[in-house]
Scaffold this active site. Sequence first.
Site, PDB file in Angstrom:
ATOM      1  N   GLY A  14      42.226  50.976  40.332  1.00  0.00           N
ATOM      2  CA  GLY A  14      42.476  49.811  41.172  1.00  0.00           C
ATOM      3  C   GLY A  14      43.710  49.050  40.743  1.00  0.00           C
ATOM      4  O   GLY A  14      43.848  48.682  39.578  1.00  0.00           O
ATOM      5  N   GLY A  16      44.758  46.065  42.080  1.00  0.00           N
ATOM      6  CA  GLY A  16      44.724  44.690  42.567  1.00  0.00           C
ATOM      7  C   GLY A  16      45.223  43.750  41.490  1.00  0.00           C
ATOM      8  O   GLY A  16      45.913  44.150  40.549  1.00  0.00           O
ATOM      9  N   PHE A  17      44.844  42.488  41.571  1.00  0.00           N
ATOM     10  CA  PHE A  17      45.328  41.506  40.599  1.00  0.00           C
ATOM     11  C   PHE A  17      44.873  41.842  39.185  1.00  0.00           C
ATOM     12  O   PHE A  17      45.648  41.703  38.235  1.00  0.00           O
ATOM     13  CB  PHE A  17      44.837  40.111  40.989  1.00  0.00           C
ATOM     14  CG  PHE A  17      45.528  39.537  42.183  1.00  0.00           C
ATOM     15  CD1 PHE A  17      46.856  39.140  42.125  1.00  0.00           C
ATOM     16  CD2 PHE A  17      44.862  39.383  43.389  1.00  0.00           C
ATOM     17  CE1 PHE A  17      47.505  38.620  43.219  1.00  0.00           C
ATOM     18  CE2 PHE A  17      45.498  38.855  44.497  1.00  0.00           C
ATOM     19  CZ  PHE A  17      46.829  38.468  44.417  1.00  0.00           C
ATOM     20  N   VAL A  83      38.668  57.780  43.350  1.00  0.00           N
ATOM     21  CA  VAL A  83      37.670  58.196  42.366  1.00  0.00           C
ATOM     22  C   VAL A  83      36.388  58.592  43.084  1.00  0.00           C
ATOM     23  O   VAL A  83      35.880  57.858  43.935  1.00  0.00           O
ATOM     24  CB  VAL A  83      37.396  57.060  41.357  1.00  0.00           C
ATOM     25  CG1 VAL A  83      36.206  57.415  40.466  1.00  0.00           C
ATOM     26  CG2 VAL A  83      38.629  56.797  40.511  1.00  0.00           C
ATOM     27  N   GLU A 174      41.943  29.191  57.339  1.00  0.00           N
ATOM     28  CA  GLU A 174      43.364  29.508  57.470  1.00  0.00           C
ATOM     29  C   GLU A 174      43.648  30.284  58.751  1.00  0.00           C
ATOM     30  O   GLU A 174      44.663  30.039  59.426  1.00  0.00           O
ATOM     31  CB  GLU A 174      43.824  30.277  56.229  1.00  0.00           C
ATOM     32  CG  GLU A 174      43.885  29.391  54.989  1.00  0.00           C
ATOM     33  CD  GLU A 174      43.945  30.168  53.678  1.00  0.00           C
ATOM     34  OE1 GLU A 174      44.156  29.523  52.636  1.00  0.00           O
ATOM     35  OE2 GLU A 174      43.781  31.399  53.694  1.00  0.00           O
ATOM     36  N   ASP A 303      36.564  41.222  41.548  1.00  0.00           N
ATOM     37  CA  ASP A 303      35.489  41.088  42.537  1.00  0.00           C
ATOM     38  C   ASP A 303      34.309  42.019  42.264  1.00  0.00           C
ATOM     39  O   ASP A 303      33.218  41.805  42.787  1.00  0.00           O
ATOM     40  CB  ASP A 303      36.027  41.379  43.948  1.00  0.00           C
ATOM     41  CG  ASP A 303      37.009  40.325  44.412  1.00  0.00           C
ATOM     42  OD1 ASP A 303      37.032  39.241  43.805  1.00  0.00           O
ATOM     43  OD2 ASP A 303      37.752  40.587  45.372  1.00  0.00           O
ATOM     44  N   ALA A 319      41.921  35.252  42.923  1.00  0.00           N
ATOM     45  CA  ALA A 319      43.031  35.924  42.249  1.00  0.00           C
ATOM     46  C   ALA A 319      43.211  35.445  40.805  1.00  0.00           C
ATOM     47  O   ALA A 319      43.394  36.283  39.907  1.00  0.00           O
ATOM     48  CB  ALA A 319      44.318  35.723  43.053  1.00  0.00           C
TER      49      ALA A 319
END
Length: 424
Positions: A14, A16-17, A83, A174, A303, A319
């Site tokens: 992964g 991501g952040f 994976v 948003e 997450d 994040a």
Amino acid sequence: MNNKMTSAHIVIVGAGFAGINAAKQLGKYKEIQVTLLDKKNYHLFQPLLYQVAMAGLSPAEIASPIRSILAKYENINVTLGKVTKINLQNQKVKTEFTEYKYDYLILACGATHSYFGRDDWEDYAPGLKSIEQATEIRRRVLTAFELAERENDPKKIREYLTFIVVGGGPTGVELAGSLSEMAHYTLNKEFKNIDLKSTSIILIEAGERILSSFSPELSEQAKKDLLNIGVTVKTGTRVSSIDSQGVHIGNEFIPSRTVIWAAGVQPSSTGALLGSELDRAGRVIVTPFLHLPEYKNVFVLGDQASVLGKDHRPLPGLAPVAIQQGIHTAKNIMRSCEGKELLAFSYFDKGQMATIGRGRAISEFSGFKAHGKIAWIAWLFIHILYLVGFRNKVFVFFQWLWSYITFGRGARLITKQEWKNHDN
């Protein structure tokens, strides 16, 4: 550098952040080797994904190639792949094309949207977790305006010009705010046969208030801001059904051709490959050191992880949490390689922000609360700061500046591609 450091192979799943920050930290140590696996070839800045969906930004402005981000680290190998199996006993990660032996494993695959057991709703109400989903939402929104423009039946026009956002968290708020601005300011002079000021944007939240993670004061301020820009807010309202014609709320039916889902998330299904204990939300339960209770060399972050904060509640899927966990885990792995004890993770809460629209936002940090233009400017600054890559920072800054001056949106392309979630 400690001379007792042992060499090791770290596999990160992964980008991501959490994963990308762990990799950047580990890239500083030439004694170790790192393999980073991801299904995509880019790192996505998810907090601005809604702006792609609302035609404010292009996908390339919030995404950066993983190889480009990590190119300077000679000990990191980036591989595109998914994976399929994790063997904890033999310390192997299997993909669809090969398998990797690891000394340490970092699992940080993020989350996708959840329909709370009603996955059939996805066809009618796409979520917002990927670029594909963002461009699909953009396609549906822009197409609705185009179809309304050529329609003669007032009833159908109302259906096309009614947009429903399900979920009153930051993403839902948003999206609703941006939809209102797009209809009432950006597009209102471009369509000749319809009055876009009659556009109806409805935000539905099952809880008693929107933005429930914020203080009641700021939550109420955000609701007022939404009402001021023409968004109808329905709280304490649970959706009972969604179909191609609209949304059912108990006995009430709201006709709409465009519904957007922002009501829930679930962790990536790769967490289940570990066979470890999961919490009620499907997150992997880890120790305060962020590793599995039974395997101290297997870390789960972001997450996907269920780790308790100072308030003894699971840390939120934000994040800053993922970034801090990625850096902390990389440092702990290096401590392990040096024969040192691991340090427990402690999250430094940098507060939270949400933008409602042009010049409207709320922010909260350690008891300090702000709203309006000050909070909005802070929101802009923080998000540009967190963007990966100098080019993206510059492009987004000038795109926002242009949009603020002209009310324009530059990415109003209607495109179609495969967008549904294929995580599971």
